[in-house]
Design an enzyme around this catalytic site. Sequence first.
Site, mmCIF file in Angstrom:
data_model
loop_
_atom_site.group_PDB
_atom_site.id
_atom_site.type_symbol
_atom_site.label_atom_id
_atom_site.label_comp_id
_atom_site.label_asym_id
_atom_site.label_seq_id
_atom_site.Cartn_x
_atom_site.Cartn_y
_atom_site.Cartn_z
ATOM 1 N N GLY A 1 4.886 -32.199 -13.979
ATOM 2 C CA GLY A 1 3.802 -32.777 -13.193
ATOM 3 C C GLY A 1 3.498 -31.961 -11.957
ATOM 4 O O GLY A 1 3.215 -32.503 -10.882
ATOM 5 N N ALA B 1 1.047 -29.506 -11.515
ATOM 6 C CA ALA B 1 -0.237 -28.815 -11.441
ATOM 7 C C ALA B 1 -1.085 -29.231 -10.256
ATOM 8 O O ALA B 1 -1.968 -28.491 -9.833
ATOM 9 C CB ALA B 1 -1.029 -29.028 -12.735
ATOM 10 N N GLY C 1 -1.438 -32.370 -6.697
ATOM 11 C CA GLY C 1 -0.774 -33.365 -5.868
ATOM 12 C C GLY C 1 0.522 -32.855 -5.269
ATOM 13 O O GLY C 1 0.679 -31.673 -4.953
ATOM 14 N N GLY D 1 3.417 -32.445 -6.635
ATOM 15 C CA GLY D 1 4.126 -31.485 -7.471
ATOM 16 C C GLY D 1 3.692 -30.062 -7.202
ATOM 17 O O GLY D 1 4.510 -29.133 -7.156
ATOM 18 N N VAL E 1 5.226 -34.639 -21.075
ATOM 19 C CA VAL E 1 6.675 -34.852 -21.077
ATOM 20 C C VAL E 1 7.068 -36.251 -21.546
ATOM 21 O O VAL E 1 8.243 -36.508 -21.818
ATOM 22 C CB VAL E 1 7.292 -34.567 -19.690
ATOM 23 C CG1 VAL E 1 7.096 -33.115 -19.296
ATOM 24 C CG2 VAL E 1 6.735 -35.502 -18.620
ATOM 25 N N ASN F 1 9.464 -34.387 -11.570
ATOM 26 C CA ASN F 1 8.472 -34.967 -10.666
ATOM 27 C C ASN F 1 7.434 -35.829 -11.378
ATOM 28 O O ASN F 1 6.865 -36.737 -10.772
ATOM 29 C CB ASN F 1 7.763 -33.837 -9.918
ATOM 30 C CG ASN F 1 6.537 -34.291 -9.174
ATOM 31 O OD1 ASN F 1 6.625 -34.985 -8.161
ATOM 32 N ND2 ASN F 1 5.361 -33.927 -9.674
ATOM 33 N N SER G 1 11.977 -43.073 -5.280
ATOM 34 C CA SER G 1 11.093 -43.672 -4.278
ATOM 35 C C SER G 1 11.920 -44.626 -3.440
ATOM 36 O O SER G 1 12.966 -45.111 -3.889
ATOM 37 C CB SER G 1 9.954 -44.430 -4.965
ATOM 38 O OG SER G 1 9.261 -45.255 -4.051
ATOM 39 N N TYR H 1 7.071 -50.498 -11.808
ATOM 40 C CA TYR H 1 7.267 -49.206 -11.143
ATOM 41 C C TYR H 1 8.559 -49.221 -10.341
ATOM 42 O O TYR H 1 9.362 -48.282 -10.400
ATOM 43 C CB TYR H 1 6.078 -48.911 -10.229
ATOM 44 C CG TYR H 1 6.224 -47.643 -9.412
ATOM 45 C CD1 TYR H 1 6.028 -46.396 -9.994
ATOM 46 C CD2 TYR H 1 6.558 -47.702 -8.053
ATOM 47 C CE1 TYR H 1 6.161 -45.228 -9.247
ATOM 48 C CE2 TYR H 1 6.695 -46.547 -7.303
ATOM 49 C CZ TYR H 1 6.499 -45.311 -7.897
ATOM 50 O OH TYR H 1 6.635 -44.166 -7.154
ATOM 51 N N CYS H 2 8.766 -50.292 -9.607
ATOM 52 C CA CYS H 2 9.976 -50.465 -8.811
ATOM 53 C C CYS H 2 11.214 -50.370 -9.711
ATOM 54 O O CYS H 2 12.200 -49.701 -9.375
ATOM 55 C CB CYS H 2 9.920 -51.817 -8.103
ATOM 56 S SG CYS H 2 11.304 -52.160 -7.012
#
Length: 261
Positions: free
Chosen positions: A12, A14, A16, A18, A66, A92, A139, A152-153
């Site tokens: 990841g 490419a 942002g 990353g 991935v 990432n 995170s 997500y958490c």
Amino acid sequence: MNIKGKTALITGGANGIGYLYAKELLRNGLKCVYIMDLPNSEGDVAVTKLEAEFGKSRAVFLVCDVSKAKDFELTFKEVLDACKDLDILINNAGIMNDSRWEFMIDLNLKALVRGTLMAIDHMGKHKGGKGGTVVNIASTVGLNAYPYFPVYCATKHAVIGFSSSIQELYEKTCVRILTMCPAVTITALITECANKALEIMDKDELIADIKKRPSQSAEHVARALMDLIEKGDNGAIWVCAKGEPPYAIKRPTYSDYRIFQ
């Protein structure tokens, strides 16, 4: 770890944060960075910009999803065939999209586990490798509950649990396992999250909650990651929050959670 002359792979990477990881590593003397990302990620544009700043053959883009096991395995082998020795893997790739929670688990957790195991298999001294470093991006919500994005958490809690457990194999593998936990960071992950929560969530409350939290730039997190790679001990978990210097934390044991009455 002195990264000068080393080779790294970033999933990841490419755009942002990353992309900023790649840029910071090259700025500090990395020999070459391999970037894995989706075909629509404009990875070729990222490589062109990196080579314009740091020189030819310093960055390579490989199209890869991935979250798909076979695709990741084949592309990882392609990297190894090209560079022979991979020194650093940064897991990432990830999303914050509870509305696609099954895919998010595939990407945020399963792909990270797969990448870590493949890297250990290549770098590990138990397999004839010379050791290396794996950085798993978690995170701060992997350290606390966050009601607006519970799935997500959960993936980030799992990343920390996995990383903290597999780092115990260091004596056998000589592969450092490091974990970075950024807090609210100004990236598309945050700015585009309002429509990616579960249907039950109140979007106005979610937006208000994020706005009240101190934020930081992606560039600050990239610099913190560089510090972690250079200075972090095996098993280190670092927090990067509020634009302040990153710091290491110690995970509690279950007895620390005991409520005394």
